[in-house]
Design a protein around this motif. Structure first.
Motif, mmCIF file in Angstrom:
data_model
loop_
_atom_site.group_PDB
_atom_site.id
_atom_site.type_symbol
_atom_site.label_atom_id
_atom_site.label_comp_id
_atom_site.label_asym_id
_atom_site.label_seq_id
_atom_site.Cartn_x
_atom_site.Cartn_y
_atom_site.Cartn_z
ATOM 1 N N THR A 69 0.807 -1.236 0.134
ATOM 2 C CA THR A 69 0.313 -0.004 -0.008
ATOM 3 C C THR A 69 0.655 1.117 0.116
ATOM 4 O O THR A 69 0.658 2.019 -1.056
ATOM 5 C CB THR A 69 -1.026 -0.188 0.984
ATOM 6 O OG1 THR A 69 -1.356 -1.451 1.548
ATOM 7 C CG2 THR A 69 -2.423 1.026 1.405
ATOM 8 N N ARG A 70 1.681 1.351 0.871
ATOM 9 C CA ARG A 70 2.978 2.340 0.530
ATOM 10 C C ARG A 70 3.748 3.021 -0.574
ATOM 11 O O ARG A 70 3.771 4.013 -0.766
ATOM 12 C CB ARG A 70 3.761 2.508 2.153
ATOM 13 C CG ARG A 70 4.857 3.699 2.024
ATOM 14 C CD ARG A 70 5.603 3.197 3.719
ATOM 15 N NE ARG A 70 4.669 2.914 4.425
ATOM 16 C CZ ARG A 70 4.844 1.514 5.692
ATOM 17 N NH1 ARG A 70 5.334 0.444 4.968
ATOM 18 N NH2 ARG A 70 4.067 1.493 6.776
ATOM 19 N N SER A 73 1.243 3.952 -2.860
ATOM 20 C CA SER A 73 0.805 5.123 -2.627
ATOM 21 C C SER A 73 2.106 6.208 -3.558
ATOM 22 O O SER A 73 1.171 7.049 -3.855
ATOM 23 C CB SER A 73 0.274 5.377 -1.168
ATOM 24 O OG SER A 73 -0.936 4.811 -1.035
ATOM 25 N N LYS A 74 2.641 5.774 -3.301
ATOM 26 C CA LYS A 74 4.235 6.530 -3.748
ATOM 27 C C LYS A 74 3.726 6.906 -4.921
ATOM 28 O O LYS A 74 3.803 8.063 -5.478
ATOM 29 C CB LYS A 74 5.191 6.227 -3.023
ATOM 30 C CG LYS A 74 6.084 5.952 -1.458
ATOM 31 C CD LYS A 74 7.066 5.891 -1.658
ATOM 32 C CE LYS A 74 7.633 4.758 -0.403
ATOM 33 N NZ LYS A 74 8.787 4.238 -0.836
ATOM 34 N N ASP A 76 1.249 6.083 -6.963
ATOM 35 C CA ASP A 76 -0.360 7.052 -7.731
ATOM 36 C C ASP A 76 -0.956 7.452 -5.741
ATOM 37 O O ASP A 76 -2.022 6.606 -5.386
ATOM 38 C CB ASP A 76 -0.931 6.094 -8.339
ATOM 39 C CG ASP A 76 -2.452 7.053 -8.732
ATOM 40 O OD1 ASP A 76 -2.952 7.830 -8.445
ATOM 41 O OD2 ASP A 76 -3.191 6.292 -9.116
ATOM 42 N N PRO A 77 -0.914 8.222 -5.147
ATOM 43 C CA PRO A 77 -1.788 8.936 -3.855
ATOM 44 C C PRO A 77 -3.290 8.726 -4.564
ATOM 45 O O PRO A 77 -3.499 7.876 -2.986
ATOM 46 C CB PRO A 77 -1.203 10.027 -3.767
ATOM 47 C CG PRO A 77 0.175 10.486 -5.264
ATOM 48 C CD PRO A 77 0.016 9.821 -5.914
ATOM 49 N N SER A 78 -3.530 9.001 -5.491
ATOM 50 C CA SER A 78 -5.029 8.874 -5.805
ATOM 51 C C SER A 78 -5.564 7.154 -5.703
ATOM 52 O O SER A 78 -7.235 7.095 -6.320
ATOM 53 C CB SER A 78 -5.360 9.902 -6.382
ATOM 54 O OG SER A 78 -4.884 9.208 -8.270
ATOM 55 N N VAL A 81 -6.749 2.222 -2.396
ATOM 56 C CA VAL A 81 -6.572 0.780 -1.920
ATOM 57 C C VAL A 81 -7.128 0.433 -1.178
ATOM 58 O O VAL A 81 -7.502 0.832 0.489
ATOM 59 C CB VAL A 81 -4.926 0.695 -1.388
ATOM 60 C CG1 VAL A 81 -4.459 -1.053 -1.145
ATOM 61 C CG2 VAL A 81 -3.898 0.881 -2.634
ATOM 62 N N GLY A 100 -1.745 4.648 3.687
ATOM 63 C CA GLY A 100 -2.122 4.910 2.358
ATOM 64 C C GLY A 100 -3.392 4.245 1.796
ATOM 65 O O GLY A 100 -3.848 4.446 0.839
ATOM 66 N N ALA A 101 -4.298 3.471 2.637
ATOM 67 C CA ALA A 101 -5.397 2.435 2.266
ATOM 68 C C ALA A 101 -6.568 3.520 2.536
ATOM 69 O O ALA A 101 -6.054 4.258 3.546
ATOM 70 C CB ALA A 101 -5.210 1.610 3.283
ATOM 71 N N THR A 102 -7.164 3.178 2.029
ATOM 72 C CA THR A 102 -8.620 4.096 1.274
ATOM 73 C C THR A 102 -9.766 3.663 1.807
ATOM 74 O O THR A 102 -10.700 4.227 2.945
ATOM 75 C CB THR A 102 -8.823 3.925 -0.243
ATOM 76 O OG1 THR A 102 -8.109 4.664 -0.778
ATOM 77 C CG2 THR A 102 -10.392 5.196 -0.007
ATOM 78 N N ARG A 125 -13.292 8.179 -5.062
ATOM 79 C CA ARG A 125 -12.554 8.607 -6.327
ATOM 80 C C ARG A 125 -12.809 9.476 -7.342
ATOM 81 O O ARG A 125 -12.023 10.441 -7.441
ATOM 82 C CB ARG A 125 -11.386 7.363 -6.806
ATOM 83 C CG ARG A 125 -10.037 7.777 -7.095
ATOM 84 C CD ARG A 125 -9.860 6.540 -7.700
ATOM 85 N NE ARG A 125 -8.346 7.021 -8.996
ATOM 86 C CZ ARG A 125 -7.421 6.112 -10.100
ATOM 87 N NH1 ARG A 125 -8.889 5.234 -10.053
ATOM 88 N NH2 ARG A 125 -6.688 6.473 -10.166
#
Length: 174
Positions: A69-70, A73-74, A76-78, A81, A100-102, A125
């Motif tokens: 996840t990390r 997210s690096k 594609d932060p959007s 996950v 960065g999990a949603t 999103r």
């Protein structure tokens, strides 16, 4: 909006039964699913294919879901996950969200629960993408105003700001 769209989803779990179940659930809704058995394989696939969402387990060999996840997210932060786990430890929840999990879901889960949470994650999103597009339009209008090109700029900016606020109200609360 989100209910009509079909997405490409990366499903990551070291247990074939879980991968197949989640893939089957989402495929039955028309989504395209690609699977990986660990975070290393998932990152490899994410480097060559574009995904609209990722659903990952936490505990896996080679690379766990939090590290995955990390890393995602690096890049594609959007990218939404969803982390799934059989462990109920709140530490995993906090660490997943910080990575960065949603969303976060515990096993066992129902078909209705994972479907609804997936749709909500994707819907959020889409709303964020619309907000970003509106904000970019506001910046463009501002540039036009400076150049003296646009006469109805203030009305367009006001309308876009109202739309942004309406979109924000459509998202779930943090």
């Amino acid at each position: 909006m989100a209910t009509l769209c079909k997405y490409k989803v990366l499903i990551v779990d070291d247990k074939p039964m879980t991968r197949d179940l989640v893939s089957s659930i989402l495929s039955s809704k028309g989504h395209t699913c690609v699977t990986a058995s660990d975070g290393v394989e998932a990152l490899d696939k994410a480097s060559t294919e574009k995904f609209d969402a990722v659903i990952t387990d936490i505990v896996m060999p080679n690379m766990d879901g939090i590290t995955l996840t990390r890393e995602l997210s690096k890049n594609d932060p959007s990218l939404p996950v969803m982390v799934i786990t059989g462990f109920t430890d709140e530490h995993y929840y906090e660490e997943s969200i910080n990575a960065g999990a949603t969303d976060f879901i515990n096993k066992p889960f129902s078909i209705a629960e994972i479907t609804a949470r997936f749709q909500r994650m994707i819907s959020d999103r889409e709303i964020l993408c619309q907000i970003k597009a509106h904000e970019q339009e506001i910046e463009k209008i501002g540039s036009e105003m400076i150049a003296g090109i646009q006469h109805d700029s203030m009305e367009r900016i006001s309308a876009l700001k109202r739309e942004i606020e309406e979109l924000k109200r459509g998202m779930r609360s943090p």
